[in-house]
Design a protein around this motif. Structure first.
Motif, PDB file in Angstrom:
ATOM      1  N   SER A   1       1.005  -1.023  -0.113  1.00  0.00           N
ATOM      2  CA  SER A   1       0.015  -0.032   0.053  1.00  0.00           C
ATOM      3  C   SER A   1       0.824   1.315   0.155  1.00  0.00           C
ATOM      4  O   SER A   1       0.405   2.205  -0.671  1.00  0.00           O
TER       5      SER A   1
ATOM      6  N   ARG B   1      -9.830   5.065   3.277  1.00  0.00           N
ATOM      7  CA  ARG B   1      -8.856   5.131   2.415  1.00  0.00           C
ATOM      8  C   ARG B   1      -7.544   4.780   3.033  1.00  0.00           C
ATOM      9  O   ARG B   1      -6.602   4.896   2.152  1.00  0.00           O
ATOM     10  N   GLU B   2      -7.294   4.464   4.004  1.00  0.00           N
ATOM     11  CA  GLU B   2      -5.852   4.034   4.695  1.00  0.00           C
ATOM     12  C   GLU B   2      -5.430   2.787   4.471  1.00  0.00           C
ATOM     13  O   GLU B   2      -4.536   2.084   4.175  1.00  0.00           O
TER      14      GLU B   2
ATOM     15  N   ASP C   1       2.068   1.882  -3.574  1.00  0.00           N
ATOM     16  CA  ASP C   1       0.928   2.317  -4.426  1.00  0.00           C
ATOM     17  C   ASP C   1       0.858   3.979  -4.135  1.00  0.00           C
ATOM     18  O   ASP C   1       0.688   4.616  -5.004  1.00  0.00           O
ATOM     19  N   ARG C   2       0.793   4.226  -2.734  1.00  0.00           N
ATOM     20  CA  ARG C   2       0.838   5.522  -2.660  1.00  0.00           C
ATOM     21  C   ARG C   2       1.639   6.424  -2.961  1.00  0.00           C
ATOM     22  O   ARG C   2       1.594   7.465  -3.575  1.00  0.00           O
TER      23      ARG C   2
END
Length: 301
Positions: free
Chosen positions: A178, A234-235, A181-182
Motif C-alpha cells: 500500500s 482510504r488508509e 502504491d501511495r
C-alpha cells in the motif's frame, strides 16, 4: 505532504524507473517515518487529562503509559502508526462506564513518548510489558497498525479473552504494497523495500512476513475476534478485515461502518456498541445486539 516528503517521493519515482534496487533502499527511511506527532484532539482532551500516567521500559527506552478506571477486568488498547492512546477516548469512556479498567501506552516516537523511530518490535515489547504489569487482559483492542501488532502479540502468547481489530490489516506485506502504491513505485521496488525492511526490523527471524501474518496464521482457537472496519476507509482497505474474518471462521464477527473513515471509526456508534457488547458478552453479546456478520458479506467481498 510537506516539501521534504514531496521531494523524497519524486526521487523515489525517478529511481524506480532506472533501478528498483536503489528505489527500494531509498524508500526505507520514508516507509519508517513516524513524524509529525499526532496532537490530542480537542474531543479527547478530557479523557487524556483524566488518565493516570506512568512509564514502562520498551527495548531500553522509556515509554509513556495511561490507565483509566479501577475495575477488576483490564482492557489494553493499542494505537496505530503515527497514533496515540488518546484516540481511543470514546472507547475508554464506554468501557469505564461498564466497570472496566482501560490501559494503554504511546509507542516510541508517538504521542507523548520520546524518540524518532519505532517499529513492530516496540509495539510487541510494549504489549508484553503491559501484560507483565497488569496480568491477563479481558480484551486487547488494536487500531490500524496497532491491530496487526495485537494479532501478532496474541499469537506469540499474550493472554487475553478476546481481540478487537479496528481498521486493521491482515499482514505486514500489505503495509509495503500500500505504501508503494501511495508513492508510485512498482512491484520490483516494493520487493526490495520488503527485503530491506525485514533485514532491518526482524533480522533474526527466518520468515518475518510469515510471523506477521494473521491470515495464514490465525489467532489461537480459544481467542474470539471482533473486526470493525469502515467500508470507505482510504488508509487500509476494508478487504483486509474481510480476509481476517474469513480466516477466523465462526469465532469472528465483522462490523462494517459507513462514512466513518480510518480514524473516526474509533468513535462511531456501531463501533462503540459492538466493542461494549463484545467486552461484556463475547461473540454472543455481539450477536445479541445484531451488529456482527458471521460470514463475509458477498456484496463487500
Amino acid at each position: 505532504m510537506n516539501p521534504a516528503t514531496t521531494l523524497a517521493v519524486s526521487a523515489l519515482r525517478a529511481a524506480d524507473r532506472v533501478s528498483p534496487s536503489l528505489a527500494g533502499r531509498l524508500a526505507l527511511p520514508l516507509f519508517r517515518q513516524v513524524r509529525p506527532v499526532l496532537p490530542v484532539r480537542p474531543s479527547d482532551r478530557a479523557v487524556h487529562a483524566d488518565a493516570e500516567g506512568g512509564t514502562i521500559t520498551v527495548r531500553g527506552r522509556e515509554v509513556v503509559t495511561y490507565s483509566w478506571g479501577r475495575g477488576p477486568e483490564t482492557v489494553l488498547v493499542v494505537h496505530g502508526w503515527r497514533g496515540r492512546a488518546s484516540q481511543f477516548g470514546p472507547i475508554v469512556r464506554e468501557l469505564r462506564a461498564e466497570g472496566f479498567r482501560v490501559v494503554s501506552f504511546d509507542a516510541p516516537a508517538n504521542g507523548a513518548s520520546a524518540g524518532r523511530h519505532t517499529d513492530i518490535r516496540d509495539y510487541l515489547a510494549g504489549i508484553e510489558a503491559m501484560q507483565r504489569r497488569h496480568g491477563m487482559f479481558s480484551l486487547v483492542i488494536g487500531h490500524s497498525f496497532g491491530a496487526l501488532a495485537t494479532l501478532t502479540a496474541v499469537r506469540d502468547g499474550t493472554a487475553t479473552g478476546g481481540v478487537v481489530a479496528i481498521a486493521g490489516m491482515g499482514d505486514a506485506r500489505y503495509l509495503v504494497d500500500s505504501f508503494a502504491d501511495r508513492v508510485g513505485i512498482g512491484h520490483a521496488s516494493a520487493d526490495v523495500l520488503a527485503r530491506e525492511f525485514s533485514r532491518r526490523v526482524l533480522p533474526d527471524v527466518a520468515e518475518p512476513f510469515v510471523r506477521v501474518d494473521a491470515v495464514s496464521n490465525p489467532l489461537p482457537d480459544a481467542v474470539p475476534l471482533l473486526l470493525v472496519h469502515d467500508r470507505a476507509d482510504r488508509e487500509v482497505a476494508v478487504a483486509e478485515s474481510l480476509r481476517l474474518h474469513d480466516a477466523h471462521g465462526g469465532r469472528s464477527r465483522l462490523v462494517l461502518t459507513e462514512g466513518a473513515g480510518h480514524a473516526r471509526v474509533l468513535g462511531a456508534d456501531a463501533t462503540l456498541d459492538a466493542v461494549t457488547a463484545f467486552a461484556l458478552g463475547g461473540l454472543a453479546g455481539v450477536d445479541a445486539v445484531g451488529l456482527g456478520e458471521r460470514s463475509v458479506p458477498a456484496a463487500s467481498a
